[in-house]
Design an enzyme around this catalytic site. Sequence first.
Site, PDB file in Angstrom:
ATOM      1  N   GLY A 100       0.634  -1.637   0.288  1.00 29.52           N
ATOM      2  CA  GLY A 100      -0.635   0.411  -0.018  1.00 29.52           C
ATOM      3  C   GLY A 100       0.973   1.014   0.126  1.00 29.52           C
ATOM      4  N   ASN A 101       0.282   2.308   0.440  1.00 27.81           N
ATOM      5  CA  ASN A 101       1.242   3.486   0.231  1.00 27.81           C
ATOM      6  C   ASN A 101       0.478   4.131   1.201  1.00 27.81           C
ATOM      7  OD1 ASN A 101      -1.021   5.481  -0.857  1.00 27.81           O
ATOM      8  ND2 ASN A 101      -0.701   4.286  -2.489  1.00 27.81           N
ATOM      9  N   HIS A 102       1.065   5.503   1.595  1.00 26.15           N
ATOM     10  CA  HIS A 102       0.533   6.799   2.739  1.00 26.15           C
ATOM     11  C   HIS A 102      -0.638   7.553   1.946  1.00 26.15           C
ATOM     12  CE1 HIS A 102       3.019   5.085   5.805  1.00 26.15           C
ATOM     13  NE2 HIS A 102       4.261   4.769   5.012  1.00 26.15           N
ATOM     14  N   SER A 103      -1.099   7.611   0.770  1.00 24.09           N
ATOM     15  CA  SER A 103      -2.079   8.693   1.075  1.00 24.09           C
ATOM     16  C   SER A 103      -3.147   8.799   2.242  1.00 24.09           C
ATOM     17  CB  SER A 103      -2.891   8.783  -0.540  1.00 24.09           C
ATOM     18  OG  SER A 103      -3.730   9.071  -1.400  1.00 24.09           O
TER      19      SER A 103
END
Length: 222
Positions: free
Chosen positions: A29-32
Amino acid sequence: AATPDLAGRRVVISAGGTREPLDPVRYLGNHSSGKQGYALARTAQARGAEVTLVAANTALPAPAGVTVEPVGSAEELRAAMRKAAAEADAVVMAAAVADFRPANPVGQKIKKRDGVDPDPIALVRNPDILAELSAARRPGQVVVGFAAETENVLAGGRAKLARKGCDLLVVNQVGGGLAFGTDENEAVILAADGDETPVPLGPKEALADRVWDAVVRRLPTP
Ligand code: C5P
């Protein structure tokens, strides 16, 4: 109250960040945070639009009067966006979509075994949803992308705008604490027609309103 210059218009916005499954409990995943996408949804709703917000893994309250469609992976986001875009006057891809996903997600939780090294994770490319939506756009539909760049912001942004085939690309410089997770953003709105609108550092709501200004100017008269 805001000018209802999006009254009678349908808009669809993606927000948040995708999660690409490795097994039933793990993902890449990512930190958005989804904050910019939610700001776009709130401001469009305030300007009279009928808003669908495709929300990938966000933890934000649903904006009043907005239809929220939760999604997890890029594949789910793609399906939800394609469906909603078919009826929309404007499409905004504010979500952070994973460029790659695990090639072989497994149905059971991956186990660790004593003395055995873990397998490497093979990745495959995800489709470029923004490029697909641009290629499939209805006549008169305005398609907007976002791009975070760390260097050569304008030249890189122009090249990306052309590559993706969208009408508008909102380019922001990342690094130095800007953008991800914060309430403020600074950007340049690049248009395929050559326009370039700098938006000074300010609330994500203010940038969202400048994006809608640029969209409204390009929508065909109803
Ligand atoms: O290529 P890059 O990730 O910098 O492009 C960012 C823009 O493209 C964003 O609008 C993002 O939502 C969209 N994107 C997409 N599908 C991908 C990767 C990015 O729609 N697989």
